[in-house]
Design an enzyme around this catalytic site. Structure first.
Site, PDB file in Angstrom:
ATOM      1  N   ARG A  87     -45.409  65.983  42.071  1.00  0.00           N
ATOM      2  CA  ARG A  87     -44.895  64.561  42.531  1.00  0.00           C
ATOM      3  C   ARG A  87     -44.645  63.954  41.417  1.00  0.00           C
ATOM      4  O   ARG A  87     -45.391  63.735  40.155  1.00  0.00           O
ATOM      5  CB  ARG A  87     -45.947  64.121  43.435  1.00  0.00           C
ATOM      6  CG  ARG A  87     -46.131  64.766  44.671  1.00  0.00           C
ATOM      7  CD  ARG A  87     -47.201  63.950  45.551  1.00  0.00           C
ATOM      8  NE  ARG A  87     -48.599  64.195  45.059  1.00  0.00           N
ATOM      9  CZ  ARG A  87     -49.799  63.518  45.474  1.00  0.00           C
ATOM     10  NH1 ARG A  87     -49.650  62.944  46.710  1.00  0.00           N
ATOM     11  NH2 ARG A  87     -50.774  63.833  44.943  1.00  0.00           N
TER      12      ARG A  87
ATOM     13  N   ASP B 238     -43.792  59.540  40.070  1.00  0.00           N
ATOM     14  CA  ASP B 238     -44.105  58.069  40.363  1.00  0.00           C
ATOM     15  C   ASP B 238     -42.838  57.620  40.618  1.00  0.00           C
ATOM     16  O   ASP B 238     -41.758  58.045  40.282  1.00  0.00           O
ATOM     17  CB  ASP B 238     -44.840  57.468  39.204  1.00  0.00           C
ATOM     18  CG  ASP B 238     -46.333  58.328  39.038  1.00  0.00           C
ATOM     19  OD1 ASP B 238     -46.774  58.716  39.980  1.00  0.00           O
ATOM     20  OD2 ASP B 238     -46.801  58.269  37.971  1.00  0.00           O
TER      21      ASP B 238
ATOM     22  N   TYR C 167     -42.680  67.514  30.706  1.00  0.00           N
ATOM     23  CA  TYR C 167     -41.915  66.265  30.694  1.00  0.00           C
ATOM     24  C   TYR C 167     -41.263  65.933  29.515  1.00  0.00           C
ATOM     25  O   TYR C 167     -41.889  66.290  28.430  1.00  0.00           O
ATOM     26  CB  TYR C 167     -42.809  65.121  31.214  1.00  0.00           C
ATOM     27  CG  TYR C 167     -43.290  64.982  32.430  1.00  0.00           C
ATOM     28  CD1 TYR C 167     -42.797  64.234  33.572  1.00  0.00           C
ATOM     29  CD2 TYR C 167     -44.546  65.670  32.929  1.00  0.00           C
ATOM     30  CE1 TYR C 167     -43.283  64.049  34.691  1.00  0.00           C
ATOM     31  CE2 TYR C 167     -44.807  65.684  34.579  1.00  0.00           C
ATOM     32  CZ  TYR C 167     -44.016  64.869  35.048  1.00  0.00           C
ATOM     33  OH  TYR C 167     -44.726  64.495  36.594  1.00  0.00           O
TER      34      TYR C 167
ATOM     35  N   ARG D  90     -47.264  58.832  31.074  1.00  0.00           N
ATOM     36  CA  ARG D  90     -47.076  57.340  30.577  1.00  0.00           C
ATOM     37  C   ARG D  90     -47.878  56.656  29.920  1.00  0.00           C
ATOM     38  O   ARG D  90     -47.645  55.741  28.812  1.00  0.00           O
ATOM     39  CB  ARG D  90     -46.646  56.276  31.948  1.00  0.00           C
ATOM     40  CG  ARG D  90     -45.330  57.302  32.432  1.00  0.00           C
ATOM     41  CD  ARG D  90     -45.076  56.455  33.977  1.00  0.00           C
ATOM     42  NE  ARG D  90     -45.047  55.214  33.880  1.00  0.00           N
ATOM     43  CZ  ARG D  90     -45.071  54.543  35.060  1.00  0.00           C
ATOM     44  NH1 ARG D  90     -45.171  54.883  36.212  1.00  0.00           N
ATOM     45  NH2 ARG D  90     -44.907  52.996  34.951  1.00  0.00           N
TER      46      ARG D  90
END
Length: 307
Positions: free
Chosen positions: A63, A65, A123, A210
């Site tokens: 998932r 964000d 990522y 993040r």
């Protein structure tokens, strides 16, 4: 390896299907379907349902964000009706908004699972480091007007590699049962005005990437030394850590699986970084308990692999 593939329009696909989805997450609450906000999952399920003429439920590799993008989100579902490869891809894309697209679709064995068969997720966080605010890149990069030392950021990040307790970098609302993750690699490089944080792990905690990037930018500005990430990691306390970087710069670029599943190879995104020339699956996976577990055993979705 080619970017182009002929889409078969005559042979109905049967059994479990896997597909790759690309999306700009700006307008969505994230991947997961929610009743009160638009989601990527909801949009893809609705589009595929129109092709099938009935409801479809999909399962993703990981998932994302609110505001986060993806260039290789792997999904699987069990089609209620047979449709050709071209029908699923073209029909699905015709019913999707312009900020979501299906890249490819393939038949896979019935024991394939997008989440539970994944060996790693990757990522890339893109920072546009220049004095003036971005225009063309405003939705898919984070702007930093202060000069960043990418070499110092890279040096500071290396303490995170390996199996660690990432409590200092998990969101307060993280639902994971354990803060332990195995981070395979993290690299920080400058390409002109772009500073790119490239990170891969067996899995990630909520806001983990993040939060790491937020701390690295503090190092890059010279506000903290290269031992800053080591100190935060040792604290194991999110309340004593740094800020969360914006979602706009984060791109989910790869989910890695064992080659036995024969999923397509494709260039790692976003296209803004196409000059790097790397394709999925090029790097060897490290010696990691979860990788070894999932490669050596055929597990059911309700099994509990090592972290």
């Amino acid at each position: 390896m080619s970017l182009f593939h002929f889409l078969d329009e005559r042979t109905p696909l049967t059994g479990r299907l896997a597909l790759s989805v690309e999306y700009d997450g700006t307008a969505y609450c994230g991947w997961q379907r929610l009743k009160h906000s638009p989601s990527v999952q909801g949009a893809v399920e609705k589009a595929l349902g129109r092709v099938a003429g009935t409801d479809i439920t999909i399962h993703c590799s990981g998932r994302t964000d609110s505001g986060v993008h993806a260039t290789r989100q792997i999904v699987h579902f069990d089609p209620p009706v047979p449709r050709s490869e071209k029908a699923w891809v073209f029909g699905g894309n015709a019913n999707l908004p312009r900020d979501i697209a299906i890249r490819w679709i393939r038949e896979v064995p019935d024991d394939f699972h997008a989440r539970f068969k994944a060996l790693a997720r990757r990522y890339r966080y893109v920072i546009l480091n220049q004095p003036s605010r971005p225009v063309l890149e405003r939705a898919n990069a984070t702007w930093c007007r202060d000069p960043l030392d990418a070499d110092a950021m890279h040096e500071a990040a290396q303490v995170l590699v390996g199996e660690n307790d990432f409590s200092s970098f998990r969101a307060a609302g993280c639902q994971s049962k354990t803060p332990w993750r195995h981070l395979h690699f993290i690299e920080v490089h400058r390409h002109g005005p772009l500073v790119v944080v490239d990170i891969q792990a067996n899995a990630f905690l909520h806001h983990m990437v993040r939060n790491i990037v937020g701390a690295l930018m503090t190092v890059g500005r010279g506000e903290e030394g290269t031992d800053y990430l080591a100190r935060l990691l040792a604290l194991k306390d999110r309340t004593l850590s740094d800020v969360t970087a914006p979602g706009s710069g984060l791109h989910f670029v790869d989910t890695l699986y064992d080659e036995v599943w024969q999923l397509p190879k494709e260039p790692l995104g976003p296209n803004l970084l196409a000059f790097l020339g790397e394709w999925t699956g090029e790097r060897e996976l490290p010696d990691c308990r979860m990788v070894d577990f999932r490669r050596r055993r055929q597990i059911a979705p309700d099994d509990k692999p090592a972290p």
